[in-house]
Design a protein around this motif. Structure first.
Motif, PDB file in Angstrom:
ATOM      1  N   LEU A   1     -59.815 -54.896  -1.560  1.00 24.77           N
ATOM      2  CA  LEU A   1     -58.682 -55.597  -2.157  1.00 24.77           C
ATOM      3  C   LEU A   1     -57.406 -54.799  -1.946  1.00 24.77           C
ATOM      4  O   LEU A   1     -57.436 -53.573  -1.791  1.00 24.77           O
ATOM      5  CB  LEU A   1     -58.872 -55.778  -3.667  1.00 24.77           C
TER       6      LEU A   1
ATOM      7  N   TYR B   1     -53.660 -54.327  -3.958  1.00 27.83           N
ATOM      8  CA  TYR B   1     -52.872 -54.572  -5.151  1.00 27.83           C
ATOM      9  C   TYR B   1     -51.451 -54.094  -4.900  1.00 27.83           C
ATOM     10  O   TYR B   1     -51.209 -53.132  -4.162  1.00 27.83           O
ATOM     11  CB  TYR B   1     -53.446 -53.820  -6.354  1.00 27.83           C
TER      12      TYR B   1
ATOM     13  N   LYS C   1     -47.855 -52.906  -6.917  1.00 25.80           N
ATOM     14  CA  LYS C   1     -47.432 -52.400  -8.221  1.00 25.80           C
ATOM     15  C   LYS C   1     -45.947 -52.071  -8.214  1.00 25.80           C
ATOM     16  O   LYS C   1     -45.479 -51.289  -7.374  1.00 25.80           O
ATOM     17  CB  LYS C   1     -48.242 -51.152  -8.608  1.00 25.80           C
TER      18      LYS C   1
ATOM     19  N   ALA D   1     -43.495 -49.119 -13.776  1.00 28.51           N
ATOM     20  CA  ALA D   1     -43.700 -49.412 -15.191  1.00 28.51           C
ATOM     21  C   ALA D   1     -44.394 -50.752 -15.436  1.00 28.51           C
ATOM     22  O   ALA D   1     -44.258 -51.341 -16.517  1.00 28.51           O
ATOM     23  CB  ALA D   1     -42.375 -49.360 -15.949  1.00 28.51           C
ATOM     24  N   GLU D   2     -45.112 -51.248 -14.439  1.00 27.18           N
ATOM     25  CA  GLU D   2     -45.891 -52.476 -14.613  1.00 27.18           C
ATOM     26  C   GLU D   2     -47.314 -52.237 -14.151  1.00 27.18           C
ATOM     27  O   GLU D   2     -47.590 -51.306 -13.387  1.00 27.18           O
ATOM     28  CB  GLU D   2     -45.295 -53.629 -13.809  1.00 27.18           C
ATOM     29  N   GLY D   3     -48.234 -53.100 -14.592  1.00 29.84           N
ATOM     30  CA  GLY D   3     -49.591 -53.016 -14.082  1.00 29.84           C
ATOM     31  C   GLY D   3     -49.679 -53.575 -12.675  1.00 29.84           C
ATOM     32  O   GLY D   3     -48.879 -54.408 -12.274  1.00 29.84           O
ATOM     33  N   PRO D   4     -50.649 -53.115 -11.884  1.00 28.96           N
ATOM     34  CA  PRO D   4     -50.839 -53.666 -10.539  1.00 28.96           C
ATOM     35  C   PRO D   4     -51.224 -55.138 -10.599  1.00 28.96           C
ATOM     36  O   PRO D   4     -51.904 -55.574 -11.531  1.00 28.96           O
ATOM     37  CB  PRO D   4     -51.999 -52.828  -9.976  1.00 28.96           C
TER      38      PRO D   4
ATOM     39  N   PHE E   1     -52.970 -58.330  -8.257  1.00 32.27           N
ATOM     40  CA  PHE E   1     -53.818 -58.612  -7.103  1.00 32.27           C
ATOM     41  C   PHE E   1     -53.020 -59.324  -6.019  1.00 32.27           C
ATOM     42  O   PHE E   1     -52.243 -60.239  -6.291  1.00 32.27           O
ATOM     43  CB  PHE E   1     -55.004 -59.475  -7.543  1.00 32.27           C
TER      44      PHE E   1
ATOM     45  N   PHE F   1     -51.726 -50.515  -3.377  1.00 38.21           N
ATOM     46  CA  PHE F   1     -52.995 -49.809  -3.528  1.00 38.21           C
ATOM     47  C   PHE F   1     -54.096 -50.566  -2.807  1.00 38.21           C
ATOM     48  O   PHE F   1     -54.240 -51.781  -2.957  1.00 38.21           O
ATOM     49  CB  PHE F   1     -53.376 -49.674  -5.007  1.00 38.21           C
TER      50      PHE F   1
ATOM     51  N   PHE G   1     -59.901 -46.939  -6.125  1.00 40.71           N
ATOM     52  CA  PHE G   1     -58.567 -47.113  -5.572  1.00 40.71           C
ATOM     53  C   PHE G   1     -58.140 -45.920  -4.735  1.00 40.71           C
ATOM     54  O   PHE G   1     -58.535 -44.782  -4.989  1.00 40.71           O
ATOM     55  CB  PHE G   1     -57.540 -47.285  -6.698  1.00 40.71           C
ATOM     56  N   GLY G   2     -57.275 -46.197  -3.753  1.00 44.18           N
ATOM     57  CA  GLY G   2     -56.590 -45.144  -3.032  1.00 44.18           C
ATOM     58  C   GLY G   2     -55.391 -44.650  -3.825  1.00 44.18           C
ATOM     59  O   GLY G   2     -55.133 -45.128  -4.926  1.00 44.18           O
ATOM     60  N   LYS G   3     -54.669 -43.690  -3.256  1.00 44.70           N
ATOM     61  CA  LYS G   3     -53.536 -43.107  -3.961  1.00 44.70           C
ATOM     62  C   LYS G   3     -52.279 -43.954  -3.861  1.00 44.70           C
ATOM     63  O   LYS G   3     -51.313 -43.700  -4.557  1.00 44.70           O
ATOM     64  CB  LYS G   3     -53.250 -41.706  -3.418  1.00 44.70           C
TER      65      LYS G   3
ATOM     66  N   GLY H   1     -52.934 -41.445  -7.665  1.00 46.80           N
ATOM     67  CA  GLY H   1     -53.348 -42.826  -7.519  1.00 46.80           C
ATOM     68  C   GLY H   1     -53.907 -43.365  -8.825  1.00 46.80           C
ATOM     69  O   GLY H   1     -53.585 -42.882  -9.903  1.00 46.80           O
TER      70      GLY H   1
ATOM     71  N   LEU I   1     -53.597 -47.640 -17.849  1.00 44.25           N
ATOM     72  CA  LEU I   1     -53.732 -49.065 -17.589  1.00 44.25           C
ATOM     73  C   LEU I   1     -55.083 -49.569 -18.067  1.00 44.25           C
ATOM     74  O   LEU I   1     -56.117 -48.990 -17.757  1.00 44.25           O
ATOM     75  CB  LEU I   1     -53.611 -49.340 -16.094  1.00 44.25           C
TER      76      LEU I   1
ATOM     77  N   GLY J   1     -53.332 -54.862 -17.460  1.00 41.93           N
ATOM     78  CA  GLY J   1     -52.274 -54.969 -18.445  1.00 41.93           C
ATOM     79  C   GLY J   1     -50.996 -54.334 -17.919  1.00 41.93           C
ATOM     80  O   GLY J   1     -50.945 -53.849 -16.788  1.00 41.93           O
ATOM     81  N   SER J   2     -49.984 -54.312 -18.763  1.00 45.58           N
ATOM     82  CA  SER J   2     -48.667 -53.828 -18.340  1.00 45.58           C
ATOM     83  C   SER J   2     -48.542 -52.317 -18.420  1.00 45.58           C
ATOM     84  O   SER J   2     -47.553 -51.759 -17.958  1.00 45.58           O
ATOM     85  CB  SER J   2     -47.573 -54.491 -19.173  1.00 45.58           C
TER      86      SER J   2
END
Lengths: 111, 114
Positions: free
Chosen positions: A34, A36, A38, A41-44, A46, A89, A101-103, B43, B90, B106-107
């Motif tokens: 997958l 993602y 980002k 200051a937010e979530g990743p 999809f 990501f 996940f990768g960096k 990461g 997260l 989530g945020s």
């Protein structure tokens, strides 16, 4: 031991051109991949995925390519837009295991 | 539709103080729940995941713990914070278990330990 590697921490691309983000993995058991996106200051969120039975998956401007023999996948964004500027990501999993996940790679699209 | 709530958005805590971050999911039953941390240059690192109430798997030995007291509630805790606990935390959820799972995040909570 990093099983998913994104070796380019950053990438700059001009608006309208193609962005190519790369990802390598070491675990041959991985069968689902997958990408993602980002923002700070937010979530990743999809973006796109691919199963190991395929070598390409396309969704609008985004295409993911999988080369199983090389254990390599890439995300192509065409054409790149300023709003695509974010950290991308790569992630992988197999069976019921959690995503690894990768960096991340920071993409800057310059107008 | 499913939503995930994570709070607080930012937190500044002194070294040695306790921590409690909460995450709840709405609109789905029996989700898989996850805590990830994004630290500088590291990461997204999986900390804990849970496939059901009271079932917690720890991925990285550290100063943190997780609990799942209810089906859609996931809590990240620490008794005494360290400077190295600073980062962006997260919470995420997924459903399934047969592979090919997407995570929904989530945020996030930006934690600064001073």
């Amino acid at each position: 031991d990093q099983q998913v590697k994104q070796n380019s921490p950053s990438l700059s691309v001009q608006e309208g051109r193609i962005s190519i983000l790369n990802c390598d993995y070491t675990n041959s058991m991985f069968d689902y991949f997958l990408w993602y996106k980002k923002y700070p200051a937010e979530g990743p969120t999809f973006l796109i995925s691919i199963s190991s039975i395929k070598d390409k998956n396309e969704d609008g401007r985004f295409t993911v390519f999988l080369n199983k023999s090389a254990k390599h996948l890439s995300l192509h964004i065409v054409p790149s837009q300023p709003g695509d500027s974010a950290v991308y990501f790569c992630a992988a999993s197999w069976g019921n295991t959690p995503l690894v996940f990768g960096k991340g790679t920071r993409l800057s699209v310059i107008a | 539709s499913q939503t995930i709530h994570q709070w607080p958005a930012t937190l500044v805590q002194p070294v040695g103080s306790p921590l409690s971050l909460e995450c709840t999911v709405e609109g789905t039953s029996n989700p898989n729940l996850y805590w990830y941390r994004q630290a500088a240059g590291r990461g997204l690192q999986l900390l804990f995941y849970s496939v059901g109430i009271g079932q917690i798997s720890s991925e990285v030995p550290q100063n943190l713990s997780a609990s799942r007291p209810q089906d859609r509630q996931f809590i990240l805790s620490s008794k005494k914070l360290l400077l190295s606990d600073s980062g962006f935390y997260l919470c995420a959820w997924s459903v399934g278990g047969g592979g090919s799972e997407k995570l929904f995040f989530g945020s996030g909570t930006q934690l600064s330990v001073l």
